[in-house]
Design a protein around this motif. Structure first.
Motif, PDB file in Angstrom:
ATOM      1  N   GLY A 103     -31.948 -33.377 -43.850  1.00  0.00           N
ATOM      2  CA  GLY A 103     -32.773 -34.179 -44.743  1.00  0.00           C
ATOM      3  C   GLY A 103     -32.955 -35.586 -44.221  1.00  0.00           C
ATOM      4  N   GLY A 104     -33.895 -36.299 -44.826  1.00  0.00           N
ATOM      5  CA  GLY A 104     -34.170 -37.669 -44.406  1.00  0.00           C
ATOM      6  C   GLY A 104     -35.506 -37.773 -43.690  1.00  0.00           C
ATOM      7  N   THR A 105     -35.883 -39.005 -43.368  1.00  0.00           N
ATOM      8  CA  THR A 105     -37.161 -39.278 -42.724  1.00  0.00           C
ATOM      9  C   THR A 105     -37.197 -38.705 -41.311  1.00  0.00           C
ATOM     10  OG1 THR A 105     -37.365 -41.334 -43.975  1.00  0.00           O
ATOM     11  CG2 THR A 105     -38.778 -41.092 -42.042  1.00  0.00           C
ATOM     12  N   VAL A 106     -38.325 -38.076 -40.964  1.00  0.00           N
ATOM     13  CA  VAL A 106     -38.585 -37.609 -39.604  1.00  0.00           C
ATOM     14  C   VAL A 106     -39.779 -38.398 -39.077  1.00  0.00           C
ATOM     15  CG1 VAL A 106     -39.238 -35.664 -38.146  1.00  0.00           C
ATOM     16  CG2 VAL A 106     -37.705 -35.302 -40.101  1.00  0.00           C
ATOM     17  N   SER A 107     -39.580 -39.136 -38.010  1.00  0.00           N
ATOM     18  CA  SER A 107     -40.645 -39.917 -37.401  1.00  0.00           C
ATOM     19  C   SER A 107     -41.137 -39.173 -36.169  1.00  0.00           C
ATOM     20  CB  SER A 107     -40.116 -41.311 -37.015  1.00  0.00           C
ATOM     21  OG  SER A 107     -41.140 -42.116 -36.473  1.00  0.00           O
ATOM     22  N   LEU A 108     -42.407 -38.767 -36.168  1.00  0.00           N
ATOM     23  CA  LEU A 108     -42.964 -37.928 -35.104  1.00  0.00           C
ATOM     24  C   LEU A 108     -43.924 -38.723 -34.246  1.00  0.00           C
ATOM     25  CD1 LEU A 108     -44.335 -34.304 -35.473  1.00  0.00           C
ATOM     26  CD2 LEU A 108     -45.649 -36.035 -34.236  1.00  0.00           C
ATOM     27  N   ARG A 109     -43.620 -38.760 -32.940  1.00  0.00           N
ATOM     28  CA  ARG A 109     -44.526 -39.400 -31.990  1.00  0.00           C
ATOM     29  C   ARG A 109     -44.943 -38.404 -30.923  1.00  0.00           C
ATOM     30  NH1 ARG A 109     -43.506 -45.031 -29.684  1.00  0.00           N
ATOM     31  NH2 ARG A 109     -45.761 -44.733 -29.474  1.00  0.00           N
ATOM     32  N   VAL A 110     -45.982 -38.770 -30.180  1.00  0.00           N
ATOM     33  CA  VAL A 110     -46.555 -37.899 -29.158  1.00  0.00           C
ATOM     34  C   VAL A 110     -46.403 -38.565 -27.803  1.00  0.00           C
ATOM     35  CG1 VAL A 110     -48.728 -36.935 -28.296  1.00  0.00           C
ATOM     36  CG2 VAL A 110     -48.167 -36.778 -30.734  1.00  0.00           C
ATOM     37  N   ALA A 111     -45.945 -37.782 -26.802  1.00  0.00           N
ATOM     38  CA  ALA A 111     -45.833 -38.250 -25.423  1.00  0.00           C
ATOM     39  C   ALA A 111     -46.466 -37.199 -24.524  1.00  0.00           C
ATOM     40  CB  ALA A 111     -44.379 -38.487 -25.046  1.00  0.00           C
ATOM     41  N   GLY A 112     -47.733 -37.378 -24.184  1.00  0.00           N
ATOM     42  CA  GLY A 112     -48.439 -36.372 -23.408  1.00  0.00           C
ATOM     43  C   GLY A 112     -48.592 -35.095 -24.209  1.00  0.00           C
ATOM     44  N   GLU A 113     -48.034 -33.989 -23.690  1.00  0.00           N
ATOM     45  CA  GLU A 113     -48.074 -32.704 -24.395  1.00  0.00           C
ATOM     46  C   GLU A 113     -46.824 -32.479 -25.238  1.00  0.00           C
ATOM     47  OE1 GLU A 113     -48.575 -29.911 -21.168  1.00  0.00           O
ATOM     48  OE2 GLU A 113     -50.736 -29.805 -21.565  1.00  0.00           O
ATOM     49  N   SER A 114     -45.940 -33.452 -25.283  1.00  0.00           N
ATOM     50  CA  SER A 114     -44.674 -33.297 -25.994  1.00  0.00           C
ATOM     51  C   SER A 114     -44.704 -33.975 -27.350  1.00  0.00           C
ATOM     52  CB  SER A 114     -43.516 -33.879 -25.170  1.00  0.00           C
ATOM     53  OG  SER A 114     -43.376 -33.212 -23.936  1.00  0.00           O
ATOM     54  N   VAL A 115     -43.898 -33.465 -28.255  1.00  0.00           N
ATOM     55  CA  VAL A 115     -43.648 -34.086 -29.551  1.00  0.00           C
ATOM     56  C   VAL A 115     -42.228 -34.641 -29.518  1.00  0.00           C
ATOM     57  CG1 VAL A 115     -43.095 -33.527 -31.957  1.00  0.00           C
ATOM     58  CG2 VAL A 115     -45.279 -32.812 -30.983  1.00  0.00           C
ATOM     59  N   VAL A 116     -42.093 -35.893 -29.943  1.00  0.00           N
ATOM     60  CA  VAL A 116     -40.790 -36.555 -29.949  1.00  0.00           C
ATOM     61  C   VAL A 116     -40.470 -36.944 -31.385  1.00  0.00           C
ATOM     62  CG1 VAL A 116     -39.380 -38.368 -28.923  1.00  0.00           C
ATOM     63  CG2 VAL A 116     -41.384 -37.519 -27.687  1.00  0.00           C
ATOM     64  N   GLU A 117     -39.347 -36.455 -31.904  1.00  0.00           N
ATOM     65  CA  GLU A 117     -38.957 -36.759 -33.278  1.00  0.00           C
ATOM     66  C   GLU A 117     -37.681 -37.596 -33.301  1.00  0.00           C
ATOM     67  OE1 GLU A 117     -40.745 -33.084 -35.947  1.00  0.00           O
ATOM     68  OE2 GLU A 117     -38.576 -33.268 -35.688  1.00  0.00           O
ATOM     69  N   GLN A 118     -37.678 -38.579 -34.190  1.00  0.00           N
ATOM     70  CA  GLN A 118     -36.441 -39.316 -34.487  1.00  0.00           C
ATOM     71  C   GLN A 118     -36.000 -38.917 -35.883  1.00  0.00           C
ATOM     72  OE1 GLN A 118     -35.472 -42.856 -32.838  1.00  0.00           O
ATOM     73  NE2 GLN A 118     -33.541 -42.788 -33.932  1.00  0.00           N
ATOM     74  N   ARG A 119     -34.774 -38.422 -35.977  1.00  0.00           N
ATOM     75  CA  ARG A 119     -34.188 -38.026 -37.249  1.00  0.00           C
ATOM     76  C   ARG A 119     -32.847 -38.730 -37.372  1.00  0.00           C
ATOM     77  NH1 ARG A 119     -35.739 -32.992 -34.913  1.00  0.00           N
ATOM     78  NH2 ARG A 119     -33.558 -32.370 -34.645  1.00  0.00           N
ATOM     79  N   GLY A 120     -32.802 -39.786 -38.176  1.00  0.00           N
ATOM     80  CA  GLY A 120     -31.573 -40.564 -38.263  1.00  0.00           C
ATOM     81  C   GLY A 120     -31.209 -41.120 -36.902  1.00  0.00           C
ATOM     82  N   PRO A 121     -29.977 -40.880 -36.410  1.00  0.00           N
ATOM     83  CA  PRO A 121     -29.564 -41.442 -35.128  1.00  0.00           C
ATOM     84  C   PRO A 121     -29.884 -40.546 -33.931  1.00  0.00           C
ATOM     85  CG  PRO A 121     -27.675 -40.419 -36.164  1.00  0.00           C
ATOM     86  CD  PRO A 121     -28.838 -40.245 -37.111  1.00  0.00           C
ATOM     87  N   THR A 122     -30.711 -39.510 -34.126  1.00  0.00           N
ATOM     88  CA  THR A 122     -30.962 -38.537 -33.057  1.00  0.00           C
ATOM     89  C   THR A 122     -32.439 -38.473 -32.699  1.00  0.00           C
ATOM     90  OG1 THR A 122     -29.099 -37.165 -33.796  1.00  0.00           O
ATOM     91  CG2 THR A 122     -30.737 -36.109 -32.390  1.00  0.00           C
ATOM     92  N   VAL A 123     -32.714 -38.416 -31.398  1.00  0.00           N
ATOM     93  CA  VAL A 123     -34.058 -38.169 -30.897  1.00  0.00           C
ATOM     94  C   VAL A 123     -34.078 -36.769 -30.290  1.00  0.00           C
ATOM     95  CG1 VAL A 123     -35.656 -38.738 -29.019  1.00  0.00           C
ATOM     96  CG2 VAL A 123     -34.761 -40.547 -30.470  1.00  0.00           C
ATOM     97  N   GLU A 124     -35.097 -35.983 -30.664  1.00  0.00           N
ATOM     98  CA  GLU A 124     -35.252 -34.647 -30.095  1.00  0.00           C
ATOM     99  C   GLU A 124     -36.670 -34.488 -29.570  1.00  0.00           C
ATOM    100  OE1 GLU A 124     -33.941 -30.032 -30.705  1.00  0.00           O
ATOM    101  OE2 GLU A 124     -33.645 -31.457 -32.343  1.00  0.00           O
ATOM    102  N   VAL A 125     -36.776 -33.856 -28.389  1.00  0.00           N
ATOM    103  CA  VAL A 125     -38.064 -33.691 -27.715  1.00  0.00           C
ATOM    104  C   VAL A 125     -38.418 -32.215 -27.651  1.00  0.00           C
ATOM    105  CG1 VAL A 125     -39.341 -34.084 -25.581  1.00  0.00           C
ATOM    106  CG2 VAL A 125     -37.667 -35.782 -26.370  1.00  0.00           C
ATOM    107  N   TYR A 126     -39.674 -31.916 -28.001  1.00  0.00           N
ATOM    108  CA  TYR A 126     -40.201 -30.547 -27.973  1.00  0.00           C
ATOM    109  C   TYR A 126     -41.389 -30.512 -27.014  1.00  0.00           C
ATOM    110  CZ  TYR A 126     -37.604 -30.173 -32.371  1.00  0.00           C
ATOM    111  OH  TYR A 126     -36.636 -30.196 -33.340  1.00  0.00           O
ATOM    112  N   GLY A 127     -41.423 -29.471 -26.173  1.00  0.00           N
ATOM    113  CA  GLY A 127     -42.527 -29.300 -25.253  1.00  0.00           C
ATOM    114  C   GLY A 127     -43.288 -28.021 -25.536  1.00  0.00           C
ATOM    115  N   PRO A 128     -44.445 -27.846 -24.902  1.00  0.00           N
ATOM    116  CA  PRO A 128     -45.234 -26.630 -25.124  1.00  0.00           C
ATOM    117  C   PRO A 128     -44.435 -25.379 -24.749  1.00  0.00           C
ATOM    118  CG  PRO A 128     -46.490 -28.276 -23.900  1.00  0.00           C
ATOM    119  CD  PRO A 128     -45.089 -28.756 -23.937  1.00  0.00           C
ATOM    120  N   ALA A 129     -44.531 -24.351 -25.576  1.00  0.00           N
ATOM    121  CA  ALA A 129     -43.864 -23.077 -25.271  1.00  0.00           C
ATOM    122  C   ALA A 129     -44.680 -22.318 -24.250  1.00  0.00           C
ATOM    123  CB  ALA A 129     -43.699 -22.259 -26.543  1.00  0.00           C
ATOM    124  N   GLY A 130     -43.986 -21.632 -23.329  1.00  0.00           N
ATOM    125  CA  GLY A 130     -44.662 -20.798 -22.363  1.00  0.00           C
ATOM    126  C   GLY A 130     -45.086 -21.534 -21.118  1.00  0.00           C
TER     127      GLY A 130
END
Length: 405
Positions: A378-405
């Motif tokens: 729970g809590g705020t999720v801040s979503l930013r875009v870096a090229g084809e990737s999505v970058v989320e900040q959730r509390g003290p953690t940053v997680e990066v997601y890239g295109p599947a495949g």
């Protein structure tokens, strides 16, 4: 003999400066060359997969330079490869970080790291965003907490008792609020004992929500970002925007060249206690009100994001999408988790089950991309875009997601 004494004095002075300087207490690993800049995505991927995550308690929203994703935690700031998360450069000190932010990615491309010492969040180091090379330092009196807001020309550093503006060279434009031993006491506007709550900057002006001694409510003040020709702080306007201060303070969402947008959770005694977006011109005069959905106080980690001509702001229950120039709300998306950004002409917002893809003009849902958020409770999720990737900040953690495949 005199020459020898002068040399000794200069050596001693040099050693003293080095002893107290940030360089002595820093450990840095620099990149030898810049990484390739992010290329804009042509399309929004059909699916995302998690690539990596890292601790980043000193950033409130993902810090993204021209080519890297930056994390900041403990006393360490790290520029990371967007695909692997591997360290490209690192800068660390033996004192804690207050905050860190990426600034001016399209020009100076710097990362600003603010460290805490006995004077508060006082020591600022500017790092080249691509290599981690130190390009500037500054220090001054500061509060124990600090929030950085950047635009294309300046950075606004605001704490609860004072604020400053800096250029990309870290030279101070103005200081406002608590000023220790001012050289000219007539430089500041006449208000005293003020608490600063939120702020924004655009071009050569800034705005701040504050409450000063003897004020019955909260005040909106508009100042110049630089001293005037008489070395004084220019005040373009300052007025009470609520008649009481028993509720949460209004929050400055954004400032443009023509407007100021403020989120008011319903503070006025003389008006309906419903959340609104209140517009003001750049002198601080009222310019309109829109009722929105939200909490009386938005989350403390709700930071507006600007991309592709829109600003997104999370009210605690919904995301409001505003035009980046007029700052008028275009629409509201309920049941979101935070603000988002544009990718390939579509708006991406964090939703409970993944990434909500929307038409940026109307807010119409296009589709939802499922996303697995490991450890999210729970809590705020801040979503930013870096090229084809999505970058989320959730509390003290940053997680990066890239295109599947």
């Amino acid at each position: 003999m005199v020459s020898a004494v002068i040399v000794v004095v200069l050596v001693v002075a040099g050693v003293a400066v080095w002893y107290v300087s940030p360089a002595r207490h820093a450990d840095d690993v620099q990149a030898t060359s810049d990484s390739p800049a992010f290329a804009p995505a042509d399309v929004v991927p059909a699916a995302f997969v998690a690539r990596w995550h890292a601790a980043s308690a000193a950033t409130g929203t993902p810090a993204i330079t021209k080519s890297l994703i930056v994390t900041a935690d403990g006393g360490e700031v790290t520029g990371r490869d967007p695909e692997t998360g591997h360290q490209v450069w690192r800068y660390s000190r033996d004192i804690p970080l207050c905050t860190a932010a990426a600034a001016w990615p399209n020009s100076a491309d710097e990362v600003l790291a603010v460290y805490r010492n006995s004077r508060g969040c006082s020591e600022v180091t500017a790092l080249d965003g691509g290599t981690g090379r130190r390009v500037g330092n500054r220090t001054s009196d500061a509060d124990d907490t600090l929030h950085l807001v950047t635009d294309s020309g300046y950075v606004l550093a605001q704490g609860p008792g004072r604020l400053e503006t800096w250029g990309s060279n870290l030279v101070r434009g103005i200081e406002y609020g608590r000023v220790i031993a001012p050289v000219n006491p007539d430089v500041q506007p006449g208000r005293t004992d003020c608490t600063l709550f939120s702020s924004a900057i655009s071009g050569d002006r800034l705005t701040v929500i504050e409450r000063c001694a003897d004020d019955p409510g909260y005040r909106l003040t508009v100042l110049g970002a630089l001293l005037d020709s008489n070395e004084k702080v220019t005040q373009y306007g300052s007025s009470l925007i609520t008649d009481i201060a028993t509720g949460p303070p209004p929050v400055v969402i954004a400032m443009s060249g023509s407007a100021i947008a403020v989120y008011d959770g319903g503070t006025n005694a003389s008006a309906p206690s419903r959340p609104t977006i209140r517009l003001f011109d750049t002198d601080g005069a009222p310019a309109g009100t829109d009722i929105v959905q939200g909490n009386p106080a938005p989350p403390a980690d709700s930071i507006p994001l600007t991309s592709g001509g829109v600003i997104t702001y999370f009210t605690g229950t919904a995301t409001v999408v505003l035009d980046a120039q007029s700052l008028r709300p275009r629409y509201l998306v309920p049941s979101t988790l935070g603000p988002g950004e544009m990718m390939a002409g579509e708006l991406l917002l964090p939703g409970p089950s993944g990434v909500s893809v929307r038409d940026p003009a109307t807010g119409r849902p296009v589709r939802t991309i499922a996303l697995k958020r490991e450890g999210y409770t729970g809590g705020t999720v801040s979503l930013r875009v870096a090229g084809e990737s999505v970058v989320e900040q959730r509390g003290p953690t940053v997680e990066v997601y890239g295109p599947a495949g």
